[in-house]
Write an enzyme that holds these catalytic residues in place. Structure first.
Site, mmCIF file in Angstrom:
data_model
loop_
_atom_site.group_PDB
_atom_site.id
_atom_site.type_symbol
_atom_site.label_atom_id
_atom_site.label_comp_id
_atom_site.label_asym_id
_atom_site.label_seq_id
_atom_site.Cartn_x
_atom_site.Cartn_y
_atom_site.Cartn_z
ATOM 1 N N CYS A 141 47.285 -45.781 -0.802
ATOM 2 C CA CYS A 141 46.631 -44.533 -1.200
ATOM 3 C C CYS A 141 46.427 -43.561 -0.046
ATOM 4 O O CYS A 141 46.467 -42.351 -0.234
ATOM 5 C CB CYS A 141 45.289 -44.829 -1.870
ATOM 6 S SG CYS A 141 44.213 -45.905 -0.929
ATOM 7 N N HIS A 175 40.434 -39.187 -0.607
ATOM 8 C CA HIS A 175 40.586 -39.597 0.787
ATOM 9 C C HIS A 175 40.820 -38.357 1.647
ATOM 10 O O HIS A 175 41.760 -37.590 1.406
ATOM 11 C CB HIS A 175 41.785 -40.534 0.944
ATOM 12 C CG HIS A 175 41.556 -41.917 0.414
ATOM 13 N ND1 HIS A 175 40.373 -42.327 -0.145
ATOM 14 C CD2 HIS A 175 42.387 -43.011 0.372
ATOM 15 C CE1 HIS A 175 40.477 -43.613 -0.500
ATOM 16 N NE2 HIS A 175 41.672 -44.037 -0.218
#
Lengths: 355, 355, 355, 355
Positions: B147, B240
């Site tokens: 990710c 993120h």
């Protein structure tokens, strides 16, 4: 507070803010200093401290100052030593006025940090920079570095001495208490990160060089270290975490770096300053250490924690550091600076009590 | 679901986990695909999905699958295309079994990512790597990168093409949803940052090279980029954030970098994939952008946001990037990969519906 | 915006605050209304909206208003309908001036809520109270209740009609967005709860009676319900949760209560108001529902969620309710009120567009 | 630890969990007790404590126990006094075995709380209930109430004695540490509230009656108080906040209630128990007090804070209370109970050291 109290009277400027509150707490029961006055903006002046302050510290307001009347930050406030937590919008001028009136001001504000004749002091790192006070008139001004600079410069000092630091890449994850009160709005930071703190990256890149610089002929020549800093605000109350990569002139293993960091004592060695940590730098070995909530209070918040020392694919080594931003990085750091000033005999007419 | 439903039957492996739940949501109303089965561990098998799952998504469980019986992840589950959100403890073997049985598996698990004959796919970046499927037997396995790698590699691709990237320094601030369910305990992360995520730094440093690598004679030669990654977990639900410094072989101004990032379309141009963002990379100009809570949902969570492009004192340029870790960085990325597989004619016997 | 735009021009007062921003978002693409002006304090006046606002919403500023010049909230701003998100320090007087100048003002501010001739409107609950406008001169003022009152009163209405409510005990857990911008400081609320919100308990206890009151001879007689309210601020971005115990005059089982709540349509039935939820109250059956992050956006944030309906050892029944405080509880609630005003023919000279 | 250590050997069962960790910390440097063994599940047994535990406390693992080998919770572990923080899935049987083997077990687990011959002890409130031990065979079992019950019952005791409590309405806002490790997932609680804690409401409603009950002829007759409890989990690390409404048989003003709460000493008066707070209940007067982060550590986390005492429109008075859930509400409460057991001479063969 009675005639028998031999402690040095200390004034606190900006006593109602976040850092000022920490100063007030740290001065409670201090063996060398007692609070002589609390200064704040005219909005607070004339009110008892407990009313003027929006107290956000753990634990109650110290009883000795709760009822003390807050004073305007104007000349006439009398104390030989002054700790300043003023906002930078007024700190430059007010601190100058107090110094001109004969006080020695130890300031947490940014205004005078880069003045050529003002020490930018981390006691363990560059206590010798206090010699710059010789060039100042009046009582003098000493400054405390930015909250995120202090941890970085403290960790770089022993590495620089041992291996020669030429490059530093640092990304900070900074706590909200660094933004003061009211500071960061809760809507900005809950479930969020703000990847920008105005002026912070410049401070980190600029101040570090002066702190690690060399005193010679009454001036400080900045250390030649290239620094790239990126600063973020994260939803943490206290404790600035920094991810550091550092490039050395000489080879060093993680183990060697851990050793010089652990053994570092610096310019406060043997002085028994009341606020000094037992060890300036704690090297932690847990795979996920240091962490703000777990380690910010090490050595009463005055130590820097370093962990995850390991090789860097781009520079020499990487590590994670943590320091308590409102204790070591602000109020406690300034207080330790004031203690060094007294221990070095630079507060005219005052020796460390009990010596 | 009736005879008239021309959509391709898709199985979801690991359907009860955090990423599996996202897959289920994104498949709800999908124009090309319909859910044919939901697979999970034997503990969940046999129960209706709404009972077997500990649902943590915004919004309710899609009606079409709420009552669908969860199946064990054993052979015999029949769908030509399988999305896998299995835990890495079982994914390697299970995915292989499904591929051997003829299914084309698009996996979010790490197990097969570095296999030489398995594409590590970001559709816009290296759609041509699907040619590796020619070396595989059975239905085939395609993998979705980690990710935190996806956002980084997406932003590096146009920069690499234009200016030649040789060095990357990246520090991540990663959301808790990346840890799955239960994942990070609340006691670990409230008022805290955890400066370590097991295996994550290695993935970032290794996967990026393969993704940006060059396909030649049926194999991928990794790009020669030195990467230093430091990974942190922060108290953010989704999104993120990454602080990136990048070194170029050719000079580039922030403005030039912003232009190539904004204009990037990549290998999905013109394919009209249902899950593709209008623009893979959004360049933001706010001084404190991007931020997880404000920008993670841009382009339905499928775009990467880039901001604060500026010179770096150590390398060439610095910037901040954000990507939605469970959409673009996991479930949505895998789904887009599956769409590319179909659009490129690599799912034997199936064309994109409606074409 | 051109001659063909048949939509009713609407002004937004207090457009830069948290609720004002929500109003601006909800008006983007609204089928009946278009933004005619954005009013704010003189500090913001004269600047384009995107510069004057500290935008904290998910997603970007709507393109139509980003460049619109913010105006001072002075007479001369021309729109027949005005939504007010002004701070209560100025709202009372400013709204009166706009009403005197002929505008119909739908306000989210507290100032005029308890005025005898001003409807305190929840469209589904007491749409008939709009008759109070007959007693007002000028354009008129309609008010939106407090953010924590709206969810409570909406849930009480069908219960009161069916079973006769005589007593209510409510404890709220309120999101920080209710405090506006900057509102609650992050240092106050991270890892904390603040068990006090100034004036909030009084509003809940007082407004509910007026809302559920009976219109007769041009005045509203408040409902006779004893209410005990305790209000807390919790570290949640959006969504007020309320733990409610309610005492009925007639016996009612949890199942009966669930039914009347689910079936409630109220005074907006059949009006097809653009902002009306499909169902005002959603009864959830999960054992830990409703939850702010999971359910606040149900029906675009305009529905109230109710769960955990069960007997109360002290009163009759207990339940947990959730409403989105800046949508249903503020901006969206006011907008729905404005739509009802138009649908009921109370905006002189304007019909619902397209009818 | 040497021959001169006169302290009583104490075993800790469930030493690796959240409450067990707190027990270990509180036993560090304890004047009466020393850690004799650390027991945990067989998964941890045989490993040094520092390896077996996932330490989440502020500050490091106490040096005395860091290297101590964790033992399986099987017979043969030798200590006259045992503190149990075992999970309820095993606590019932294991504690019974230790008691049968002659140990006096003070348990934080729920299993034996409602046993007729087991004291459900809050030392200040019902120290006389220790007489129930006479009915037990073996060493005996004493239990500590649920973490949210303790604060409530402590605050009710002086009110009940003075004014006669007949009804209580309580809504809790509970910290995540109450859920243990891993406990609540971060994805469940960031930007969220969970309005349900399994079994918690029943415990509050049931345990309070037994604690405030009357000992007579060797059994406890529960107090006749109707209690309605609603329990919520909030994103706070430590500190349970409770909004309480209470109905009295006799009239009482907020000032009278404040006085009896402040003056309460209870059954530990004069015993100088090492873990006893200076004052069991602190009445705070700040308009927004108590707050978890500011007041949970009052009196080393052993005091209950009460604020906002004011009339209730439905019952008699309302107030907000706070107690530290893993100190006063669990580990510290159990430890104080163990101290009372010793001080009352109920640990056969042992007197309080130094007496």
């Amino acid at each position: 507070m009675n005639g028998a109290d031999q402690r040095i009277p200390v004034g606190v400027l900006g006593a109602t803010g976040s850092v000022g509150q920490r100063m007030v707490r740290l001065l409670d029961g201090h063996p060398w200093f007692r609070v002589a006055f609390l200064g704040a903006s005219s909005r607070s002046a004339g009110r008892p401290y407990r009313e003027a302050v929006h107290w956000v510290q753990d634990g109650p307001i110290p009883g000795e100052v709760a009822e003390m009347e807050v004073r305007d930050v104007e000349p006439g406030l009398d104390a030989p030593l002054v700790l300043s937590a003023l906002d930078s919008s007024v700190a430059g001028e007010v601190e100058r006025r107090f110094a001109d009136a004969g006080a020695l001001v130890v300031s947490n504000a940014k205004n005078h940090r880069m003045d050529p004749d003002v020490p930018l002091l981390i006691p363990e790192v560059n206590g010798d920079h206090l010699a710059l006070l010789d060039s100042q008139s009046g009582g003098g001004i000493v400054t405390n570095p930015n909250c995120s600079t202090i941890g970085l410069a403290l960790s770089l000092k022993p590495l620089h001495d041992a291996f020669g630091v030429h490059s530093v890449h640092v990304v900070t994850l900074q706590a909200v208490s660094g933004g003061g009160i009211p500071g960061v709005a809760s809507m900005e930071i809950l479930d969020n990160v703000v990847p920008y703190i105005g002026g912070e990256e410049e401070k980190l890149e600029l101040e570090t060089g002066k702190i690690l610089g060399t005193l010679s002929s009454g001036t400080v020549a900045p250390a030649r270290i290239q620094i790239s800093a990126q600063c973020n605000r994260v939803p943490v109350i206290d404790g600035h975490l920094e991810c550091v990569s550092v490039g050395f002139s000489r080879d060093a293993s993680p183990e060697e770096a851990a050793r010089v960091l652990s053994e570092f004592q610096g310019a406060t060695r043997g002085l028994n300053l009341p606020s000094a940590p037992r060890r300036p730098i704690h090297v932690l070995t847990g795979e996920a250490d240091p962490q703000p909530r777990l380690h910010r209070d090490l050595d009463r918040g005055m130590a820097v924690s370093v962990g995850r020392i390991r090789p860097c694919p781009l520079l020499s080594l990487r590590y994670v550091l943590l320091s308590h931003n409102t204790i070591r990085g602000a109020a406690g750091g300034a207080l330790l600076g004031a203690e060094l000033v007294v221990a070095r005999g630079r507060l005219a007419g005052y020796d460390p009590p009990g010596t």
